[in-house]
Design a protein around this motif. Structure first.
Motif, PDB file in Angstrom:
ATOM      1  N   ASN A   1      -9.289   6.348  -0.589  1.00 17.93           N
ATOM      2  CA  ASN A   1      -9.626   7.706  -1.036  1.00 17.93           C
ATOM      3  C   ASN A   1     -10.457   8.468  -0.004  1.00 17.93           C
ATOM      4  O   ASN A   1     -11.251   9.317  -0.380  1.00 17.93           O
ATOM      5  N   GLY A   2     -10.298   8.161   1.256  1.00 14.92           N
ATOM      6  CA  GLY A   2     -11.076   8.858   2.292  1.00 14.92           C
ATOM      7  C   GLY A   2     -11.153   7.970   3.522  1.00 14.92           C
ATOM      8  O   GLY A   2     -10.209   7.219   3.821  1.00 14.92           O
ATOM      9  N   TYR A   3     -12.303   7.999   4.218  1.00 14.13           N
ATOM     10  CA  TYR A   3     -12.438   7.208   5.445  1.00 14.13           C
ATOM     11  C   TYR A   3     -12.207   5.716   5.185  1.00 14.13           C
ATOM     12  O   TYR A   3     -12.793   5.137   4.261  1.00 14.13           O
ATOM     13  N   ALA A   4     -11.374   5.122   6.018  1.00 15.26           N
ATOM     14  CA  ALA A   4     -11.207   3.653   6.039  1.00 15.26           C
ATOM     15  C   ALA A   4     -11.373   3.263   7.502  1.00 15.26           C
ATOM     16  O   ALA A   4     -10.412   3.199   8.272  1.00 15.26           O
ATOM     17  N   LEU A   5     -12.626   3.067   7.884  1.00 13.54           N
ATOM     18  CA  LEU A   5     -12.952   2.854   9.304  1.00 13.54           C
ATOM     19  C   LEU A   5     -13.459   1.433   9.511  1.00 13.54           C
ATOM     20  O   LEU A   5     -14.164   0.891   8.644  1.00 13.54           O
ATOM     21  N   GLY A   6     -13.124   0.849  10.637  1.00 16.00           N
ATOM     22  CA  GLY A   6     -13.631  -0.489  10.950  1.00 16.00           C
ATOM     23  C   GLY A   6     -13.349  -1.460   9.815  1.00 16.00           C
ATOM     24  O   GLY A   6     -12.200  -1.662   9.418  1.00 16.00           O
ATOM     25  N   GLY A   7     -14.418  -2.034   9.264  1.00 15.34           N
ATOM     26  CA  GLY A   7     -14.274  -2.969   8.150  1.00 15.34           C
ATOM     27  C   GLY A   7     -13.555  -2.351   6.957  1.00 15.34           C
ATOM     28  O   GLY A   7     -12.959  -3.077   6.155  1.00 15.34           O
ATOM     29  N   GLY A   8     -13.587  -1.038   6.836  1.00 18.13           N
ATOM     30  CA  GLY A   8     -12.872  -0.370   5.739  1.00 18.13           C
ATOM     31  C   GLY A   8     -11.373  -0.493   5.915  1.00 18.13           C
ATOM     32  O   GLY A   8     -10.637  -0.779   4.958  1.00 18.13           O
ATOM     33  N   ASN A   9     -10.909  -0.313   7.149  1.00 18.95           N
ATOM     34  CA  ASN A   9      -9.479  -0.503   7.403  1.00 18.95           C
ATOM     35  C   ASN A   9      -9.132  -1.989   7.308  1.00 18.95           C
ATOM     36  O   ASN A   9      -8.057  -2.356   6.837  1.00 18.95           O
ATOM     37  N   GLU A  10     -10.060  -2.840   7.728  1.00 16.94           N
ATOM     38  CA  GLU A  10      -9.802  -4.285   7.636  1.00 16.94           C
ATOM     39  C   GLU A  10      -9.672  -4.722   6.173  1.00 16.94           C
ATOM     40  O   GLU A  10      -8.821  -5.533   5.824  1.00 16.94           O
ATOM     41  N   LEU A  11     -10.502  -4.129   5.311  1.00 17.85           N
ATOM     42  CA  LEU A  11     -10.395  -4.449   3.879  1.00 17.85           C
ATOM     43  C   LEU A  11      -9.056  -3.946   3.329  1.00 17.85           C
ATOM     44  O   LEU A  11      -8.364  -4.676   2.606  1.00 17.85           O
ATOM     45  N   ALA A  12      -8.698  -2.707   3.689  1.00 16.62           N
ATOM     46  CA  ALA A  12      -7.417  -2.171   3.201  1.00 16.62           C
ATOM     47  C   ALA A  12      -6.264  -3.055   3.669  1.00 16.62           C
ATOM     48  O   ALA A  12      -5.315  -3.316   2.920  1.00 16.62           O
ATOM     49  N   LEU A  13      -6.367  -3.544   4.917  1.00 18.13           N
ATOM     50  CA  LEU A  13      -5.304  -4.408   5.463  1.00 18.13           C
ATOM     51  C   LEU A  13      -5.238  -5.765   4.762  1.00 18.13           C
ATOM     52  O   LEU A  13      -4.207  -6.430   4.789  1.00 18.13           O
ATOM     53  N   SER A  14      -6.336  -6.174   4.144  1.00 14.42           N
ATOM     54  CA  SER A  14      -6.343  -7.446   3.409  1.00 14.42           C
ATOM     55  C   SER A  14      -5.660  -7.305   2.057  1.00 14.42           C
ATOM     56  O   SER A  14      -5.351  -8.309   1.411  1.00 14.42           O
ATOM     57  N   CYS A  15      -5.480  -6.067   1.619  1.00 10.59           N
ATOM     58  CA  CYS A  15      -4.812  -5.820   0.339  1.00 10.59           C
ATOM     59  C   CYS A  15      -3.295  -5.910   0.541  1.00 10.59           C
ATOM     60  O   CYS A  15      -2.799  -5.774   1.655  1.00 10.59           O
ATOM     61  N   ASP A  16      -2.581  -6.115  -0.561  1.00 13.81           N
ATOM     62  CA  ASP A  16      -1.122  -6.263  -0.461  1.00 13.81           C
ATOM     63  C   ASP A  16      -0.444  -4.931  -0.180  1.00 13.81           C
ATOM     64  O   ASP A  16       0.565  -4.871   0.527  1.00 13.81           O
ATOM     65  N   ILE A  17      -0.986  -3.861  -0.783  1.00 18.38           N
ATOM     66  CA  ILE A  17      -0.342  -2.543  -0.748  1.00 18.38           C
ATOM     67  C   ILE A  17      -1.432  -1.511  -0.502  1.00 18.38           C
ATOM     68  O   ILE A  17      -2.530  -1.614  -1.070  1.00 18.38           O
TER      69      ILE A  17
END
Ligand code: CAA
Length: 259
Positions: free
Chosen positions: A103-119
């Motif tokens: 829902n907004g910035y996914a930077l650094g660890g935020g993008n890494e967390l999103a990448l750990s999700c399935d979708i």
């Protein structure tokens, strides 16, 4: 919990990263809370989990730079690499599918967390980047590996080396996210997708996720062996008998029970 909010109903959990004062940047407390929460969540028999960020601006603005900078070496490496990696792994290996509602910035660890999700579903204001090398470090929570798998080595390396920010539409174009929605439609879309997943046979969905994850890095032959075992497991469920019998008898199946 101080840094996370959690609620669930009808087999769907919603986990909200909740440090809005720091754009939901993860700190040592959030890592500890995630590591404590996931084993409990796994016992809940959820059929889908949604992860999102609190507030209007951010999914997660990465690691808490102020805390990381202030911690002694051992603690910094522990919380911002070893333990954060374990938290990402808990998300990736969670027994039910996990949807990132970015829902907004996914930077650094935020993008890494999103990448750990399935979708990954994103709002139109989402922004993605791996800014680590501009801070004198490198991604430390599996982002290099997962970004390469998600978008291919060439594009991943460009983003990792340059730290260039991607808007949602470009993230969609390179396959980093599955879909983009106006901000107010993001959570309803995530819930609708979660409901669709939750309506399917839980044992079949969980086995599909397990095999999908396990097959990365395996030969086809190795993964066939795992598949055989998982497929056999589905055949031992009442859900399989119920759904196939309903098809053969040309009637609607009952709701799946997970048994
Ligand atoms: N760590 C700590 N605090 C953060 C933060 C972070 N990653 N991101 C934002 N904040 C804080 C800001 O310091 C600010 O706090 P104050 O109000 O107390 O000053 C508040 O959140 C709001 O942020 P901004 O005022 O900066 O908001 P903005 O809209 O102007 O900018 C932003 C938003 C572009 C996301 C900017 O905040 C930013 O660039 N943040 C850092 C992002 C980043 O580099 N993340 C990667 C960290 S390294 C990492 O993640 C690797 C790892 O896993 C180990």
């Amino acid at each position: 919990m101080n840094t996370l909010l959690y609620e669930s109903h009808d087999f769907i959990g919603v986990l909200t990263l909740n440090r809005p004062q720091a754009l939901n940047a993860f700190n040592s407390e959030m890592v500890d809370e995630l590591l404590a929460l996931f084993p409990d969540l796994a016992k809940e028999k959820l059929r889908c989990l949604i992860i999102t960020g609190s507030g209007e601006k951010a999914f997660m603005a990465g690691a808490d730079i102020a805390e990381m900078n202030a911690l002694p070496y051992e603690k910094a490496v522990h919380y911002y690499c070893d333990a954060s990696n374990a938290a990402m792994e808990a998300v990736e290996q969670f027994p039910a599918p996990v949807i990132a509602a970015v829902n907004g910035y996914a930077l650094g660890g935020g993008n890494e967390l999103a990448l750990s999700c399935d979708i990954r579903l994103a709002s139109e204001n989402a922004v993605f980047a791996q800014p680590e090398v501009s801070l004198g470090i490198m991604p430390g929570s599996g982002g290099i590996q997962r970004l390469m798998r998600a978008v291919g080595p060439g594009k991943a390396k460009e983003l990792l080396y340059t730290t260039r920010r991607l808007k949602a539409e470009e993230a969609l174009a390179i396959g980093l996210v599955n879909a983009v929605y106006p901000r107010e439609e993001l959570m309803p879309a995530a819930v609708a997708m979660a409901e669709k997943i939750a309506a399917n046979a839980p044992v079949g969905v969980a086995a599909t996720k397990r095999i999908a994850n396990a097959s990365i890095g395996m030969t086809l032959e190795e993964s066939y062996r795992l598949e055989l075992e998982a497929f056999g497991g589905c055949f031992k469920t009442n859900d399989q008998k119920m759904a196939m019998t309903a098809f053969v008898e040309k009637r609607k199946p009952e709701p799946f029970t997970g048994n």
